[in-house]
Motif scaffolding. Structure first.
Motif, mmCIF file in Angstrom:
data_model
loop_
_atom_site.group_PDB
_atom_site.id
_atom_site.type_symbol
_atom_site.label_atom_id
_atom_site.label_comp_id
_atom_site.label_asym_id
_atom_site.label_seq_id
_atom_site.Cartn_x
_atom_site.Cartn_y
_atom_site.Cartn_z
ATOM 1 N N THR A 216 69.143 39.297 29.178
ATOM 2 C CA THR A 216 70.545 39.284 28.781
ATOM 3 C C THR A 216 71.291 40.160 29.776
ATOM 4 O O THR A 216 70.677 40.923 30.527
ATOM 5 C CB THR A 216 70.747 39.826 27.359
ATOM 6 O OG1 THR A 216 70.353 41.211 27.338
ATOM 7 C CG2 THR A 216 69.932 39.055 26.328
ATOM 8 N N VAL B 221 73.780 34.842 33.826
ATOM 9 C CA VAL B 221 73.437 36.169 33.307
ATOM 10 C C VAL B 221 73.375 37.179 34.440
ATOM 11 O O VAL B 221 73.918 38.291 34.338
ATOM 12 C CB VAL B 221 72.102 36.119 32.534
ATOM 13 C CG1 VAL B 221 71.571 37.526 32.264
ATOM 14 C CG2 VAL B 221 72.271 35.376 31.217
ATOM 15 N N ARG C 110 70.599 43.791 28.985
ATOM 16 C CA ARG C 110 69.209 44.156 29.267
ATOM 17 C C ARG C 110 69.014 44.394 30.764
ATOM 18 O O ARG C 110 68.383 45.371 31.174
ATOM 19 C CB ARG C 110 68.292 43.029 28.796
ATOM 20 C CG ARG C 110 66.799 43.320 28.931
ATOM 21 C CD ARG C 110 66.344 44.294 27.898
ATOM 22 N NE ARG C 110 64.900 44.356 27.836
ATOM 23 C CZ ARG C 110 64.216 45.448 27.529
ATOM 24 N NH1 ARG C 110 64.859 46.568 27.246
ATOM 25 N NH2 ARG C 110 62.907 45.434 27.471
#
Length: 353
Positions: A245, A148, A248
């Motif tokens: 994420t 991520v 995010r």
């Protein structure tokens, strides 16, 4: 003369105390008891030990026949607290509790030439600095989170300096990996726009001291509370790992970097942290030598330290009050019964007549 100074919590700004405090009357052997020998905790005590050594005292030696730690804690005269009211909740303190928060913070030193050139090469976009501290290594991060971050950093216009132990596969060209980095020197650099941190107390203090906004990702201990402070004080943002994420991370970092309020809040709190009559290191040295000069300084000790836990919690008084209340209830019950019996007897007599 051998003196043991038990430090519950300690720290200090690395500014020389030579010439600011009068020379010590004598030199002493001082034992420092560290509650935990982690790298960050050791660094917290180094400024105090160096300052004491500079003044001629002998300090890291092992004294024989030490009393139990519980006795040392009960008999301590001084607690150097790694806190400051500007970055925590203000609270009343005893004379023996001295705040020396951010004692380890220091002015920046020049960066290595290659690192300086790489950071400067980021241009106006600047650099994101990412470190999870000295205990949680980067390579221990679960692979799903690592991927991520790699994808999020690939989308950023900034360069990313990532403290990561080991080889990092899949990193984009804007990411530079190193197993060790001069953190305070980086945080003081004007091109470092945000610090992605685990939220350890020392990292929080360094970031505020050097006016660098934060993105906090708490892992354990007090880091969640520190993250809440970062959020509430407006010096950055805090995210839980389960929230992470790619979008995010990119959105939050963009907000911190482009919104000037985070930098302004960090500058305001930093000014309060730096604005002190004496430096934390000077206070730590003075009060340590004060305890030595006054042979343990029993006048600083709180009498409550000698109470048993029953006395400290006032359980004996609580039991006495409960006993008095019980006796009072019994007396009231007897009185009510007597009144009831008298009234019942009088009513029966009237009915008979």
């Amino acid at each position: 003369m051998k003196v043991c100074v038990a430090c519950v919590l300690a720290a200090a700004l690395v500014w020389s105390v030579a010439g600011l405090l009068p020379p010590p009357q004598k030199t002493y052997s001082i034992l420092m008891l560290l509650p935990y020998w982690g790298k960050s905790h050791r660094n917290l005590f180094v400024p105090l030990s160096e300052a004491l050594a500079d003044r001629g005292h002998k300090v890291w030696q092992h004294f024989p026949d030490l009393p139990p730690l519980l006795d040392i804690e009960r008999n301590q005269s001084l607690a150097l607290m790694n806190s400051h009211f500007s970055i925590t909740t203000p609270m009343p303190l005893l004379p023996s509790q001295v705040e020396v928060g951010a004692m380890h913070c220091r002015p920046a030193k020049p960066l290595p030439q290659d690192l300086e050139a790489w950071i400067t090469g980021a241009g106006s976009a600047g650099v994101v600095y990412f470190s999870l501290g000295s205990i949680a290594s980067g390579k221990s991060m679960p692979s799903q989170y690592r991927q991520v971050f790699l994808e999020a950093f690939r989308r950023l216009p900034q360069r990313v300096l990532w403290k990561y132990e080991g080889k990092l596969e899949g990193a984009s060209d804007n990411v530079r990996v190193s197993s060790w980095l001069p953190q305070q020197d980086l945080l003081a650099h004007p091109s470092v726009k945000v610090f992605i941190s685990h939220g350890g107390l020392l990292s929080l203090q360094e970031s505020i001291f050097h006016v660098t906004p934060l993105l906090v990702l708490p892992i354990f201990g007090d880091q969640t509370r520190n993250g809440m402070f970062v959020d509430s004080s407006g010096v950055g943002r805090a995210l839980m790992w389960k929230e992470l994420t790619v979008d995010r991370i990119v959105d939050v970092l963009t907000d911190i970097i482009t919104n000037p309020r985070y930098q302004e809040n960090a500058a305001r709190i930093s000014a309060s942290l730096r604005d002190q009559l004496t430096t934390p290191q000077e206070r730590a040295v003075f009060w340590t030598e004060y305890v030595i000069r006054h042979r343990g300084a029993p006048q600083l000790r709180c009498p409550a330290a000698q109470l048993t836990w029953v006395e400290f919690l006032l359980l004996d008084m609580a039991c006495l009050l409960l006993l008095v209340l019980l006796l009072l209830l019994l007396l009231i019950r007897r009185l009510l019964r007597a009144i009831s019996a008298k009234l019942s007897g009088g009513y029966a007599k009237q009915k008979t007549t």
